[in-house]
Design an enzyme around this catalytic site. Structure first.
Site, PDB file in Angstrom:
ATOM      1  N   TYR A   1       2.551 -13.660 -27.902  1.00 27.84           N
ATOM      2  CA  TYR A   1       3.296 -14.462 -26.935  1.00 27.84           C
ATOM      3  C   TYR A   1       4.776 -14.384 -27.294  1.00 27.84           C
ATOM      4  CZ  TYR A   1       5.326 -18.152 -24.213  1.00 27.84           C
ATOM      5  OH  TYR A   1       6.135 -18.833 -23.335  1.00 27.84           O
TER       6      TYR A   1
ATOM      7  N   ASP B   1       9.394 -11.655 -34.066  1.00 26.88           N
ATOM      8  CA  ASP B   1       9.598 -12.873 -33.286  1.00 26.88           C
ATOM      9  C   ASP B   1       9.108 -14.043 -34.142  1.00 26.88           C
ATOM     10  OD1 ASP B   1       9.437 -15.052 -31.631  1.00 26.88           O
ATOM     11  OD2 ASP B   1       8.499 -13.985 -29.960  1.00 26.88           O
TER      12      ASP B   1
ATOM     13  N   TYR C   1       3.418 -24.824 -16.923  1.00 28.00           N
ATOM     14  CA  TYR C   1       2.088 -24.280 -16.594  1.00 28.00           C
ATOM     15  C   TYR C   1       1.213 -25.328 -15.902  1.00 28.00           C
ATOM     16  CZ  TYR C   1       3.863 -21.386 -20.371  1.00 28.00           C
ATOM     17  OH  TYR C   1       4.665 -20.644 -21.174  1.00 28.00           O
TER      18      TYR C   1
ATOM     19  N   LYS D   1      12.965 -22.442 -31.293  1.00 28.28           N
ATOM     20  CA  LYS D   1      12.177 -23.665 -31.470  1.00 28.28           C
ATOM     21  C   LYS D   1      12.715 -24.641 -32.530  1.00 28.28           C
ATOM     22  CE  LYS D   1       8.104 -22.592 -28.991  1.00 28.28           C
ATOM     23  NZ  LYS D   1       7.492 -21.309 -28.682  1.00 28.28           N
TER      24      LYS D   1
END
Ligand SMILES: *Cc1c(COP(=O)(O)O)cnc(C)c1O
Length: 436
Positions: A153, A254, A25, A283
């Site tokens: 997200y 999620d 980003y 992660k």
């Protein structure tokens, strides 16, 4: 002697980086400052310029056991001397089997079919494919849309993006390329507020009107991560589970950010005592050593997806699926989780964060302080000047990367109380500096 990767000085590397490398980003023409890392050990990141920084980020939720961990290193070394990679089509190996076995043991009962994916976003793609193929297998192919909450997200690939918050997720940039999904407002009640049954009525209306075209609900349980670091009421999740059962929708949780103890529970869905039909983890799966994720589902979903009518097989198979090196490290990381020290570590971090961050709530520049498990969030009133804040943090010997109005941390579980105090003191100093 270990061969050196380069003869360039770190300053020259930074210069090359700025001209040629994309960062997450980040503008290629006007990037934020970037720092050059030499090594990382335990909870310390050492910069090539000499500073030692206490890590407040766990490299975006991943490095739960800290850096350069002897057990994880040993797992990687042992595996690389045996087998770094082999295709997973038609072949298997011990690291994948052991990882799946440990994952199944940790996840809620009934979830025992594992798809090993190469990143969190890919696992979300796979979860969505499972949900869509499930309804093809069940001869209801019109159930092909997803329902999700705003403020979520789920990653940066296209199907994942389609269920990210439409505003934060920049849907307008990709308007014509994104699948059209159904959104409901973000959960109104926070983790700590009293439950209000009105929440259920709104959700029920959506299910009543839309269930015939909805394949699944996808959301982050209890903690909305990169979409705003909000913690919502567990009853919301409980209600969604029962509506999914009542109206025939799959529930995809999620847990890529929240999995493996971060919220104070092994999985955040435990706050609501529910089991999803499809669970995504990522992660922290390898404790940040390499990229790996997994989708765990139940026999019902696996059977429907494998039905003749659904194509006979799940239509996904990454080249690096089940990579033995990543699986070996993940299996060791899960063994460490299963030993259970995380529980005390996370509880202690939570207590210390409450003590040291909650008082910041009083500052004029602070909108709200939220602490859950080993997650600490100071939401400011105004957007944070990231470059300036980061410069202050580095001077104070800590690594924190704010975004928007959020100053937030999720440190490695093994952080010492003195180290954590250093991180929270730097957050407090920043918050005071913009409150004066
Ligand atoms: C980070 C994240 C993802 C995406 O994972 P990547 O490994 O970055 O692709 C998906 N969902 C949640 C909740 C995440 O925090």
């Amino acid at each position: 002697m270990t061969p050196s990767l380069t003869t360039r000085s770190w300053q020259q590397q930074l210069d090359f980086d700025q001209r040629h490398l994309w960062h997450p980003y980040t503008s290629m023409t006007d990037p934020l400052p970037c720092y050059h890392v030499k090594t990382a050990n335990g909870c310390d990141i050492e910069l090539s310029s000499g500073e030692r920084l206490v890590d407040g980020m766990s490299s975006w939720w991943a490095a739960i056991h800290g850096y350069n961990h002897p057990r994880l290193n040993a797992a990687a070394h042992q595996q690389i001397d045996r087998l770094s990679h082999v295709m997973f089509g038609g072949l298997t190996h011990e690291p994948a089997v052991t990882l799946a076995e440990r994952l199944i043991k940790l996840t809620p009962a009934g979830l025992d079919r594992v798809f090993i994916a190469d990143s969190g976003s890919v696992s979300v793609e796979v979860a969505i494919k499972m949900a869509l193929q499930y309804w093809v297998g069940r001869e209801q192919p019109q159930k092909n849309q997803l329902l999700t909450v705003r403020g979520g997200y789920h990653g940066d690939t296209f199907a994942a993006m389609s269920v990210c918050d439409p505003v934060n997720g920049m849907h307008h940039l990709f308007k014509h390329a994104l699948c059209n999904q159904q959104f409901v407002d973000k959960p109104r009640l926070s983790f700590w507020q009293d439950w209000d049954p009105a929440e259920e009525h709104q959700l029920r209306q959506v299910f009543e009107q839309q269930h015939q075209r909805l394949a699944a609900v996808i959301l982050e349980p209890v903690v909305q991560g990169a979409g705003g670091m909000r913690m919502y009421h567990p009853n919301y999740l409980r209600v969604l589970r029962s509506l999914c059962d009542e109206f025939g929708l799959l529930l995809i949780c999620d847990e890529i950010a929240t999995g493996f103890g971060r919220s104070g529970k092994l999985f955040a869905s435990e706050f609501a005592d529910i089991t999803p039909d499809i669970l995504c983890v990522g992660k922290a799966l390898t404790s940040g050593y390499m990229t790996l994720a997994a989708v765990v589902t139940n026999a019902d979903v696996a059977t429907a997806v494998s039905a003749e009518k659904a194509g006979g097989a799940l239509m996904h198979g990454p080249t690096f699926m089940g990579n033995p090196l990543a699986c070996a490290v993940a299996a060791e990381s899960l063994a460490m989780i299963a030993e259970g020290h995380w529980q005390q570590q996370v509880a202690q971090i939570e207590q210390q964060l409450q003590q040291q961050l909650n008082p910041l709530q009083q500052l004029a520049g602070v909108n709200e302080v939220r602490v859950l498990g080993a997650i600490g969030v100071v939401e400011m009133q105004q957007p944070i000047d990231v470059a300036a804040a980061q410069q202050l943090f580095i001077q104070r010997g800590v690594w924190i990367r704010p975004f928007g109005r959020l100053l937030y941390i999720m440190p490695p579980y093994l952080i010492e109380p003195e180290q954590l105090s250093r991180v929270t003191a730097a957050m407090a100093e920043y918050a005071r500096s913009v409150s004066a």
